[in-house]
Design a protein around this motif. Structure first.
Motif, PDB file in Angstrom:
ATOM      1  N   SER A  24       0.803  -1.219   0.000  1.00  0.00           N
ATOM      2  CA  SER A  24       0.000   0.000   0.000  1.00  0.00           C
ATOM      3  C   SER A  24       0.837   1.270   0.000  1.00  0.00           C
ATOM      4  O   SER A  24       0.343   2.339  -0.340  1.00  0.00           O
ATOM      5  N   LYS A  40      -2.962   7.730   2.799  1.00  0.00           N
ATOM      6  CA  LYS A  40      -3.344   6.445   2.227  1.00  0.00           C
ATOM      7  C   LYS A  40      -3.844   6.691   0.805  1.00  0.00           C
ATOM      8  O   LYS A  40      -4.757   7.484   0.579  1.00  0.00           O
ATOM      9  N   ARG A  42      -5.501   5.929  -2.881  1.00  0.00           N
ATOM     10  CA  ARG A  42      -6.540   5.117  -3.503  1.00  0.00           C
ATOM     11  C   ARG A  42      -5.998   4.304  -4.666  1.00  0.00           C
ATOM     12  O   ARG A  42      -6.652   3.356  -5.126  1.00  0.00           O
ATOM     13  N   ALA A  50      -9.950  -0.196   0.494  1.00  0.00           N
ATOM     14  CA  ALA A  50      -9.129   0.001   1.691  1.00  0.00           C
ATOM     15  C   ALA A  50      -9.419   1.350   2.334  1.00  0.00           C
ATOM     16  O   ALA A  50      -9.445   1.471   3.566  1.00  0.00           O
ATOM     17  N   LEU A  51      -9.661   2.370   1.503  1.00  0.00           N
ATOM     18  CA  LEU A  51      -9.961   3.692   2.046  1.00  0.00           C
ATOM     19  C   LEU A  51     -11.339   3.706   2.706  1.00  0.00           C
ATOM     20  O   LEU A  51     -11.533   4.353   3.747  1.00  0.00           O
ATOM     21  N   GLU A  54     -10.932   2.010   5.992  1.00  0.00           N
ATOM     22  CA  GLU A  54     -10.209   2.917   6.892  1.00  0.00           C
ATOM     23  C   GLU A  54     -11.143   3.993   7.440  1.00  0.00           C
ATOM     24  O   GLU A  54     -11.132   4.303   8.641  1.00  0.00           O
ATOM     25  N   ASN A 136     -12.055  -6.878  11.435  1.00  0.00           N
ATOM     26  CA  ASN A 136     -10.710  -6.387  11.169  1.00  0.00           C
ATOM     27  C   ASN A 136      -9.692  -7.503  11.408  1.00  0.00           C
ATOM     28  O   ASN A 136      -9.532  -7.979  12.529  1.00  0.00           O
ATOM     29  N   ASP A 157      -4.993   2.396  11.166  1.00  0.00           N
ATOM     30  CA  ASP A 157      -4.975   1.383  10.101  1.00  0.00           C
ATOM     31  C   ASP A 157      -6.101   0.360  10.205  1.00  0.00           C
ATOM     32  O   ASP A 157      -5.898  -0.762  10.672  1.00  0.00           O
ATOM     33  N   HIS A 158      -7.271   0.732   9.708  1.00  0.00           N
ATOM     34  CA  HIS A 158      -8.405  -0.190   9.653  1.00  0.00           C
ATOM     35  C   HIS A 158      -8.730  -0.607   8.223  1.00  0.00           C
ATOM     36  O   HIS A 158      -9.830  -1.074   7.935  1.00  0.00           O
ATOM     37  N   GLY A 159      -7.774  -0.442   7.326  1.00  0.00           N
ATOM     38  CA  GLY A 159      -8.012  -0.726   5.914  1.00  0.00           C
ATOM     39  C   GLY A 159      -8.243  -2.176   5.573  1.00  0.00           C
ATOM     40  O   GLY A 159      -8.735  -2.496   4.479  1.00  0.00           O
ATOM     41  N   TRP A 221     -15.770   6.679  -4.540  1.00  0.00           N
ATOM     42  CA  TRP A 221     -15.146   5.482  -3.969  1.00  0.00           C
ATOM     43  C   TRP A 221     -16.091   4.295  -4.040  1.00  0.00           C
ATOM     44  O   TRP A 221     -15.678   3.180  -4.329  1.00  0.00           O
TER      45      TRP A 221
END
Length: 264
Positions: A24, A40, A42, A50-51, A54, A136, A157-159, A221
């Motif tokens: 990433s 982060k 895209r 992932a965004l 997050e 997660n 970081d919750h992506g 997104w």
């Protein structure tokens, strides 16, 4: 109905350096508000998904009372990064023009070390509960995704959350299903108060608040993956997943308790 704050939008003015190796390639960057951010992109890894993860994971964590760095939308100009010498990074910047996501950079924060640092059992239980809720997979001994800053524990970081959105047809099954990966959670051994965490956190997340958080996701997104041409439909799936997952909180709490019994 209380309205949740919207995210600010900043314009990235300077790419400083990559924060770590990996697919990433998040970066330390400076924006036009004078602050530094963990940016982060895209155009990296799982791209917009992932965004989205997050954004949702971070704002749900904030709603539930956890320390989370401020999240902002970060605009990358078309001309940004042309002077970057690294071809891989230049390609990443070109592929991320437009709206990205960034976290306020916590200067001098240190990575959480599970061998040297202890977490209060209730806080540990709350974090495990959160990660069960959002599915997660990435809060392990290998990669804790937690920082110590000003003597407080911060979540980042919750992506890698919301696994269902990589296979939309299974979202309902994933919302109601088990989450065996929780056995790898770095704080599971410390999480001896999961029932108490469930009692405290479950009432805080209401359908209205879920809808408000999901409404923060940019339409571009949502549409980027091509699963549907209707952004509202896709946003509705995220809301439905979270509502159904929340309705099964008692079940996933028991699952986490059982997993903890097996590992301690």
């Amino acid at each position: 109905m209380k309205t949740l704050p919207s995210l600010r939008t900043v314009t990235v003015t300077r790419y400083i350096l990559p924060l770590r190796e990996g697919g990433s390639l998040p970066a330390l960057a400076e924006a036009d508000d004078g602050f530094k951010y963990a940016l982060k992109f895209r155009g990296a890894g799982q791209r917009e998904k992932a965004l989205i993860a997050e954004l949702l994971g971070g704002e749900i964590a904030r709603l539930l009372g956890f320390k989370v760095p401020e999240l902002v939308f970060a605009e990358l100009d078309v001309a940004f990064g042309r002077s970057e010498g690294d071809e891989e990074i230049q390609d990443l910047l070109k592929g991320s023009q437009g709206l990205n996501l960034a976290l306020h950079f916590l200067s001098q924060a240190i990575n959480f070390d599970p061998l040297a640092m202890k977490v209060d059992p209730l806080l540990a239980s709350k974090i495990v509960w959160l990660d069960m809720l959002i599915t997660n997979v990435d809060r392990t001994f290998r990669n804790t995704n937690m920082l110590m800053w000003n003597r407080e524990l911060w979540l980042i970081d919750h992506g890698a959350a919301f696994l269902f959105h990589h296979s939309w047809n299974n979202w309902e099954r994933n919302a109601q299903g088990t989450f065996p990966i929780i056995q790898n959670h770095v704080l599971l051994p410390e999480a001896s108060m999961l029932d108490e965490a469930n009692e405290i956190l479950k009432p805080l997340l209401t359908p209205d608040k879920i809808k408000q958080i999901v409404s923060l996701i940019p339409k571009s997104w949502l549409l980027a993956g091509g699963e549907s041409e209707d952004a509202e439909e896709l946003a509705g799936v995220y809301s439905s997943f979270l509502n159904l997952r929340h309705a099964h909180a008692d079940y996933f709490t028991k699952e986490a308790k059982d997993a903890r019994t097996a590992v301690i």
